[in-house]
Design a protein around this motif. Structure first.
Motif, short mmCIF file in Angstrom:
data_model
loop_
_atom_site.label_atom_id
_atom_site.label_comp_id
_atom_site.label_asym_id
_atom_site.label_seq_id
_atom_site.Cartn_x
_atom_site.Cartn_y
_atom_site.Cartn_z
N LEU A 209 0.80 -1.22 0.00
CA LEU A 209 0.00 0.00 0.00
C LEU A 209 0.84 1.28 0.00
O LEU A 209 0.32 2.35 -0.33
N THR A 210 2.10 1.19 0.37
CA THR A 210 2.95 2.39 0.41
C THR A 210 3.75 2.61 -0.87
O THR A 210 4.55 3.54 -0.96
N GLU A 212 4.87 3.94 -4.31
CA GLU A 212 4.65 5.11 -5.16
C GLU A 212 5.18 4.80 -6.56
O GLU A 212 5.97 3.86 -6.75
N GLN A 253 -2.88 -0.42 -13.36
CA GLN A 253 -2.86 0.68 -12.40
C GLN A 253 -2.26 1.95 -13.01
O GLN A 253 -2.71 3.06 -12.73
N THR A 257 -4.18 5.40 -13.42
CA THR A 257 -3.59 6.62 -12.86
C THR A 257 -3.51 7.73 -13.91
O THR A 257 -3.82 8.89 -13.62
N VAL A 268 -0.73 11.95 -9.30
CA VAL A 268 -1.04 10.89 -8.33
C VAL A 268 0.25 10.14 -8.01
O VAL A 268 0.87 9.54 -8.89
N ARG A 269 0.65 10.18 -6.75
CA ARG A 269 1.90 9.53 -6.33
C ARG A 269 1.76 8.02 -6.19
O ARG A 269 2.70 7.28 -6.43
N TRP A 270 0.59 7.60 -5.76
CA TRP A 270 0.44 6.22 -5.28
C TRP A 270 0.12 5.24 -6.40
O TRP A 270 -0.62 5.55 -7.32
N HIS A 273 -4.64 3.40 -5.49
CA HIS A 273 -5.40 4.57 -5.04
C HIS A 273 -6.83 4.48 -5.55
O HIS A 273 -7.18 3.68 -6.43
N GLU A 277 -6.66 9.20 -4.27
CA GLU A 277 -6.48 9.08 -2.83
C GLU A 277 -5.91 7.70 -2.50
O GLU A 277 -6.49 6.68 -2.89
N ARG A 278 -4.81 7.69 -1.81
CA ARG A 278 -4.13 6.43 -1.49
C ARG A 278 -5.05 5.45 -0.78
O ARG A 278 -5.81 5.81 0.10
N VAL A 280 -5.49 3.08 1.96
CA VAL A 280 -4.80 2.84 3.22
C VAL A 280 -5.27 1.56 3.90
O VAL A 280 -4.59 1.03 4.79
#
Length: 368
Positions: A209-210, A212, A253, A257, A268-270, A273, A277-278, A280
């Motif tokens: 989940l973390t 990027e 993905q 994105t 979008v960094r993640w 998402h 929005e990531r 979590v």
């Protein structure tokens, strides 16, 4: 109450001077620290009092005893625990257990009163409240951390042993490709993408989940975990391009994105998402999907066991498999390596399919 000074034998056994008092059936000791007279309970035996006094006088002489050690409060221990975990990824979890449960049981107590018996009562109370054995063991370890640091700093006079808590947490659940497919059918796109990546990679939930996009290199076909991000602290690199299922989920993905970025005009960094929005957590979606797929008791962490089993059945060497899933020791890896009845039958069927002469030669001959 009787008060006695050390006799000749006692003086030979202690470092410096002090006093032993008997109050009722309990011995107490007195000694001087930074000009202050300190008194402590030592127990019902004179020998214990002499030994304790010897320890305290040695600590005073070596400068290892804090003048207010006997006044240390639970609030001070609590502050030590939180400070010790401040830089840890699990700080939020530590703070939750300290504030919600430990403070409730130890608030207002002096640290020196947190004895083995007191910890046993805490253990019984928490289990009685319905806390799992693993949770109680974890909370006791937090208390122990605070007490150990205080003791090393000379702020705690005595360090109690930690009560043991038996935890039966060996799990044997794993996903086959069939029941995984049943699960994914009941997941929305975002949690389905997370679950698919975890199933094929064997990575932990937090590792997944973390991620990027800076961790994904499509040119090389790898996704990275940096040093310090993993449970064992070591970085890891997964060549996703080799496995079509992993490549497919990451490319999907990336396409999703790109569409979100065009629509919203933001970056979008993640990797995983929902509309930028990531993600979590997939906990609620997971519970609902497992209920619909009739997979009672399954957890996302079971994907690691599934990945290990898949690697074992593919004949991957143990050292390589450990590197892929991020297990530091073989003992941990073996906990995830599950063999079920179907594996045993399949293995024996392979033996039965071998030519008879070859089976006999492997065993050393018919008369071996």
């Amino acid at each position: 109450m009787t008060t006695t000074t050390l006799d000749t034998t006692d003086r030979r056994r202690t470092r410096g001077t002090g006093e032993i008092r008997k109050v009722g059936k309990v011995y107490k000791i007195r000694y001087t620290l930074n000009g202050k007279r300190i008194q402590e309970k030592a127990g019902p035996r004179r020998k214990d009092a002499v030994d304790l006094l010897n320890t305290r006088l040695g600590q005073v002489q070596d400068g290892r005893l804090h003048p207010d050690a006997a006044k240390l409060q639970w609030a001070d221990v609590e502050a030590i625990i939180l400070d010790e975990h401040k830089q840890h990824r699990s700080y939020a979890k530590v703070e939750r257990h300290v504030r919600r449960h430990l403070a409730r049981h130890f608030r207002g107590e002096r640290a020196q009163n947190i004895t083995y018996d007191r910890l046993l009562r805490f253990k019984g109370a928490r289990l009685g409240e319905g806390a799992s054995p693993s949770t109680v063991r974890y909370e006791l370890s937090l208390v122990r951390t605070g007490l150990v640091v205080a003791h090393k700093a000379g702020r705690l006079l005595a360090l109690p042993p930690l009560p043991s808590v038996h935890v039966e947490n060996t799990r044997t659940t794993f996903f086959s490709e069939d029941n995984f497919a049943d699960l994914v059918k009941h997941l929305a796109p975002a949690p389905a993408a997370v679950a698919t990546f975890m199933f094929w990679s064997g990575w932990r939930r937090n590792e997944t989940l973390t991620r990027e996009w800076r961790h994904v290199d499509f040119d090389r076909g790898v996704i990275l975990l940096e040093p310090g991000e993993t449970k064992n602290g070591k970085g890891r690199e997964l060549p996703f391009a080799v496995l079509p299922e992993l490549a497919a989920v990451l490319h999907a993905q990336r396409a999703y994105t790109d569409a979100v970025e065009r629509r919203t005009g933001s970056v979008v960094r993640w990797v995983f998402h929902r509309e930028g929005e990531r993600v979590v957590s997939i906990r609620q979606a997971w519970r609902t999907a497992c209920k619909k797929a009739k997979l009672v008791g399954y957890r996302p962490h079971d994907f690691r066991r599934s990945a290990v089993r898949r690697l074992e059945r593919a004949g991957i060497s143990r050292s390589v498999a450990m590197k892929i899933v991020g297990h530091e020791t073989e003992a941990i890896y073996q906990r995830y390596s599950i063999t079920n009845d179907a594996d045993v039958r399949e293995a024996l069927a392979k033996v039965a399919a071998m030519p008879k002469q070859r089976r006999l030669s492997i065993g050393g001959g018919a008369n071996a």
